[in-house]
Design a protein around this motif. Structure first.
Motif, PDB file in Angstrom:
ATOM      1  N   GLN A   1      25.640  49.735  45.020  1.00 35.77           N
ATOM      2  CA  GLN A   1      25.143  50.921  45.940  1.00 35.77           C
ATOM      3  C   GLN A   1      24.000  50.885  46.699  1.00 35.77           C
ATOM      4  O   GLN A   1      23.826  51.615  47.728  1.00 35.77           O
ATOM      5  N   ASP A   2      22.976  50.097  46.477  1.00 32.32           N
ATOM      6  CA  ASP A   2      21.594  50.046  47.128  1.00 32.32           C
ATOM      7  C   ASP A   2      22.032  48.907  48.391  1.00 32.32           C
ATOM      8  O   ASP A   2      21.005  48.693  49.090  1.00 32.32           O
ATOM      9  N   GLY A   3      23.135  48.331  48.395  1.00 36.91           N
ATOM     10  CA  GLY A   3      23.270  47.418  49.593  1.00 36.91           C
ATOM     11  C   GLY A   3      23.215  46.095  49.335  1.00 36.91           C
ATOM     12  O   GLY A   3      23.358  44.930  50.095  1.00 36.91           O
ATOM     13  N   LYS A   4      22.388  45.909  48.006  1.00 42.24           N
ATOM     14  CA  LYS A   4      22.235  44.482  47.834  1.00 42.24           C
ATOM     15  C   LYS A   4      23.250  43.618  47.186  1.00 42.24           C
ATOM     16  O   LYS A   4      23.914  44.338  46.318  1.00 42.24           O
ATOM     17  N   ALA A   5      23.384  42.182  47.384  1.00 39.77           N
ATOM     18  CA  ALA A   5      24.449  41.676  46.587  1.00 39.77           C
ATOM     19  C   ALA A   5      24.188  41.387  45.231  1.00 39.77           C
ATOM     20  O   ALA A   5      22.958  41.145  44.895  1.00 39.77           O
ATOM     21  N   LYS A   6      25.196  41.634  44.329  1.00 41.36           N
ATOM     22  CA  LYS A   6      24.877  41.358  42.862  1.00 41.36           C
ATOM     23  C   LYS A   6      26.055  40.624  42.543  1.00 41.36           C
ATOM     24  O   LYS A   6      27.115  40.450  42.991  1.00 41.36           O
ATOM     25  N   PRO A   7      25.677  39.598  41.482  1.00 42.15           N
ATOM     26  CA  PRO A   7      26.766  38.816  40.867  1.00 42.15           C
ATOM     27  C   PRO A   7      27.713  39.408  40.042  1.00 42.15           C
ATOM     28  O   PRO A   7      27.557  40.442  39.513  1.00 42.15           O
ATOM     29  N   GLU A   8      29.143  38.782  40.294  1.00 42.10           N
ATOM     30  CA  GLU A   8      30.234  39.457  39.468  1.00 42.10           C
ATOM     31  C   GLU A   8      29.988  39.251  38.117  1.00 42.10           C
ATOM     32  O   GLU A   8      29.285  38.257  37.668  1.00 42.10           O
ATOM     33  N   THR A   9      30.587  40.268  37.169  1.00 45.10           N
ATOM     34  CA  THR A   9      30.521  40.002  35.819  1.00 45.10           C
ATOM     35  C   THR A   9      31.312  38.944  35.429  1.00 45.10           C
ATOM     36  O   THR A   9      32.614  38.827  35.775  1.00 45.10           O
ATOM     37  N   ARG A  10      30.948  38.192  34.437  1.00 38.51           N
ATOM     38  CA  ARG A  10      31.664  37.294  33.655  1.00 38.51           C
ATOM     39  C   ARG A  10      31.520  37.539  32.245  1.00 38.51           C
ATOM     40  O   ARG A  10      30.347  37.468  31.730  1.00 38.51           O
ATOM     41  N   ILE A  11      32.504  37.447  31.523  1.00 35.86           N
ATOM     42  CA  ILE A  11      32.660  37.454  30.061  1.00 35.86           C
ATOM     43  C   ILE A  11      33.605  36.419  29.429  1.00 35.86           C
ATOM     44  O   ILE A  11      34.577  35.851  30.303  1.00 35.86           O
ATOM     45  N   SER A  12      33.010  35.835  28.301  1.00 36.98           N
ATOM     46  CA  SER A  12      34.095  34.866  27.541  1.00 36.98           C
ATOM     47  C   SER A  12      34.288  35.260  26.447  1.00 36.98           C
ATOM     48  O   SER A  12      33.634  36.169  25.546  1.00 36.98           O
ATOM     49  N   VAL A  13      35.538  34.926  25.819  1.00 31.78           N
ATOM     50  CA  VAL A  13      35.914  35.771  24.411  1.00 31.78           C
ATOM     51  C   VAL A  13      36.251  34.068  23.684  1.00 31.78           C
ATOM     52  O   VAL A  13      36.703  33.228  24.067  1.00 31.78           O
ATOM     53  N   ASN A  14      35.756  34.179  22.494  1.00 29.11           N
ATOM     54  CA  ASN A  14      35.775  32.980  21.579  1.00 29.11           C
ATOM     55  C   ASN A  14      37.272  32.505  21.406  1.00 29.11           C
ATOM     56  O   ASN A  14      37.605  31.443  20.709  1.00 29.11           O
ATOM     57  N   LEU A  15      37.968  33.445  21.210  1.00 27.17           N
ATOM     58  CA  LEU A  15      39.492  33.415  20.732  1.00 27.17           C
ATOM     59  C   LEU A  15      40.391  33.449  21.960  1.00 27.17           C
ATOM     60  O   LEU A  15      40.278  34.574  22.789  1.00 27.17           O
ATOM     61  N   THR A  16      41.502  32.572  22.232  1.00 26.57           N
ATOM     62  CA  THR A  16      42.308  32.629  23.281  1.00 26.57           C
ATOM     63  C   THR A  16      43.437  32.296  23.028  1.00 26.57           C
ATOM     64  O   THR A  16      43.784  31.660  21.978  1.00 26.57           O
ATOM     65  N   GLY A  17      44.462  32.647  24.034  1.00 22.12           N
ATOM     66  CA  GLY A  17      45.918  32.104  23.853  1.00 22.12           C
ATOM     67  C   GLY A  17      46.762  33.013  22.952  1.00 22.12           C
ATOM     68  O   GLY A  17      46.251  33.825  22.607  1.00 22.12           O
ATOM     69  N   LYS A  18      48.000  32.320  22.393  1.00 22.81           N
ATOM     70  CA  LYS A  18      48.967  33.125  21.802  1.00 22.81           C
ATOM     71  C   LYS A  18      48.663  32.871  20.244  1.00 22.81           C
ATOM     72  O   LYS A  18      49.422  33.163  19.298  1.00 22.81           O
ATOM     73  N   GLN A  19      48.077  31.664  19.823  1.00 28.42           N
ATOM     74  CA  GLN A  19      47.859  31.039  18.705  1.00 28.42           C
ATOM     75  C   GLN A  19      46.437  30.731  18.286  1.00 28.42           C
ATOM     76  O   GLN A  19      46.231  29.663  17.612  1.00 28.42           O
ATOM     77  N   ALA A  20      45.614  31.815  18.340  1.00 28.73           N
ATOM     78  CA  ALA A  20      44.340  31.595  18.113  1.00 28.73           C
ATOM     79  C   ALA A  20      43.963  31.636  16.735  1.00 28.73           C
ATOM     80  O   ALA A  20      44.918  32.314  15.930  1.00 28.73           O
ATOM     81  N   LYS A  21      43.152  31.313  16.329  1.00 30.58           N
ATOM     82  CA  LYS A  21      42.739  30.976  14.582  1.00 30.58           C
ATOM     83  C   LYS A  21      42.314  32.185  14.223  1.00 30.58           C
ATOM     84  O   LYS A  21      41.464  32.999  14.665  1.00 30.58           O
ATOM     85  N   ALA A  22      43.018  32.800  13.369  1.00 36.26           N
ATOM     86  CA  ALA A  22      42.604  33.973  12.380  1.00 36.26           C
ATOM     87  C   ALA A  22      41.476  33.952  11.573  1.00 36.26           C
ATOM     88  O   ALA A  22      41.082  32.707  11.178  1.00 36.26           O
ATOM     89  N   GLY A  23      40.938  34.848  10.937  1.00 38.74           N
ATOM     90  CA  GLY A  23      39.835  34.892   9.981  1.00 38.74           C
ATOM     91  C   GLY A  23      38.552  34.610  10.591  1.00 38.74           C
ATOM     92  O   GLY A  23      37.448  34.181   9.812  1.00 38.74           O
ATOM     93  N   GLU A  24      38.158  34.705  11.965  1.00 37.13           N
ATOM     94  CA  GLU A  24      36.959  34.733  12.565  1.00 37.13           C
ATOM     95  C   GLU A  24      36.655  36.058  13.229  1.00 37.13           C
ATOM     96  O   GLU A  24      37.543  36.874  13.818  1.00 37.13           O
ATOM     97  N   PRO A  25      35.260  36.219  13.525  1.00 42.25           N
ATOM     98  CA  PRO A  25      35.419  37.342  14.372  1.00 42.25           C
ATOM     99  C   PRO A  25      35.353  37.452  15.692  1.00 42.25           C
ATOM    100  O   PRO A  25      35.355  36.190  15.985  1.00 42.25           O
ATOM    101  N   VAL A  26      35.711  38.391  16.276  1.00 42.64           N
ATOM    102  CA  VAL A  26      35.766  38.238  17.980  1.00 42.64           C
ATOM    103  C   VAL A  26      34.439  38.320  18.379  1.00 42.64           C
ATOM    104  O   VAL A  26      33.498  39.345  18.214  1.00 42.64           O
TER     105      VAL A  26
END
Length: 396
Positions: free
Chosen positions: A41-66
């Motif tokens: 809103q102030d006209g200054k360039a800001k980096p895009e948000t990037r997040i990563s998740v430790n569990l991925t795909g359709k066969q992720a390992k259960a029994g771990e916190p997200v």
């Protein structure tokens, strides 16, 4: 990494074991890989948000916190919802860079993640955990919404072995209406299965309300045990303060209520000197079974008897009951001549049956016994000292 443009669909990319997501914060975006910027809103360039998740795909390992991690800026909110609509609670770290779920991801479950940063940017991701090869289940006692006696423990018997006892015990949350002190204790049940009971330090106070919240969904039992795939909840209330005192040597049964004698009755216990003798110790009334067929071969006594027995009150898994025994009337009050049970005449047994509650303690004393009831032979935990009982917890 992949980027999510405003009003467009998103995709996730596996990168070094994590799913990486980029969300544009405004409608104006541009830039190159890993360094894209947006105009705030102030006209200054800001980096895009990037997040990563430790569990991925359709066969992720259960029994771990997200775990959700933010590359730049601060997370303000993360919502993780499973395929049934239930949420995983969690907490944003003090530095705002990451969020971790309080519960573990359950097997065979899909999850959707929505994250928001301090600038209002949002991102989504999803994953699914592999289905379990084996599922563990359990049986709870006492029954839900029941009223029980002052010695009733909370008891859980598992279908499959539990090797990860400490992890399972951590998931078992007991709350009481008056902060009763108690502890879990592990044993092998009479059936050969793993069992854990929660016993208060002293007998319950009448009126106490007890709740178990077993947050087991996503907990691994360990080798040969399988996964738990659901939570369990039960609750019960403690009834009258009453104790049944059985004196084998003097052949008397007394019902005490609030410390006062209600009735003193003649009885005949098990024949001393062999397998027909009664067990001594502090046992617990397990069930009121009414009229049942009792056969001697089921308790290792050959063909000694086969009778229909009235007003039957189970005290142990090995077959010790209190019940009506009119065929033994000549011995009541003067000798122990039963096959291990506490026998009374019909009228007295009927009266006791009507007065006692499941969970009432039967305190059996006297030398005319074959020993003390075993821990797992019904509810034998009251024969252990408080310290010995606490030592059976997997968290000690």
């Amino acid at each position: 990494m992949s980027r999510i443009r405003p009003r467009s669909t998103f995709r996730t990319t596996a990168l070094a074991g994590t799913a990486v997501l980029t969300a544009a914060l405004t409608a104006c975006s541009g830039g190159g890989s890993g360094a894209s910027t947006t105009a705030g809103q102030d006209g200054k360039a800001k980096p895009e948000t990037r997040i990563s998740v430790n569990l991925t795909g359709k066969q992720a390992k259960a029994g771990e916190p997200v775990r959700v991690t933010l590359a730049e800026g601060r997370l303000t909110q993360v919502t993780v919802t499973d395929s049934k609509g239930a949420r995983l609670d969690g907490k944003v770290a003090a530095d705002g860079k990451s969020w971790t779920s309080a519960r573990k991801a359950a097997p065979g479950t899909g999850y959707t993640i929505e994250a928001r940063d301090e600038n209002g940017g949002t991102a989504k991701a999803d994953f699914a955990t592999a289905a379990p090869e084996k599922v563990n289940k359990l049986t709870l006692a006492p029954g839900k919404n029941t009223t029980v006696g002052i010695a009733q423990p909370l008891s859980i018997v598992f279908d499959h072995p539990v090797k990860n006892k400490a992890e399972v015990e951590k998931a078992l949350k007991v709350t009481t209406s008056n902060n009763t002190e108690g502890s879990w204790g592990w044993m092998e049940d009479w059936s050969g299965k793993d069992r854990v009971d929660w016993r208060p330090k002293e007998y319950w106070k009448p009126g106490t309300k007890v709740t178990l919240n077993a947050q087991l969904n996503g907990v691994d039992s360990g080798a040969d045990g399988g996964w738990f795939v659901r939570d369990y909840q039960t609750g019960f209330t403690i009834g009258r303060n009453q104790v049944v005192k059985v004196d084998l040597d003097n052949h008397r049964l007394k019902l005490m209520r609030d410390g006062q004698l209600v009735k003193d009755l003649p009885m005949s216990g098990g024949t001393p000197g062999g397998e027909k003798a009664s067990w001594r110790g502090r046992t617990v009334l397990m069930s009121k079974e009414g009229t049942i067929n009792m056969r001697s071969e089921t308790v290792g006594l050959g063909d000694a008897y086969d009778k229909m027995v009235d007003f039957s009150m189970r005290l142990t898994w090995s077959g010790m009951y209190a019940h009506a025994a009119p065929w033994n009337a000549q011995y009541m009050g003067n000798a122990n001549r039963s096959s291990g049970c506490i026998g009374m005449n019909d009228a007295d047994a009927k009266w006791v049956y009507g007065e006692v509650q499941v969970g009432d303690p039967f305190e059996v004393t006297g030398e005319d016994a074959k020993g003390t009831q075993a821990l797992n032979n019904g509810y034998g935990e009251w024969n252990l000292s408080w310290e010995d009982w606490r030592a059976k917890s997997a968290l000690r």
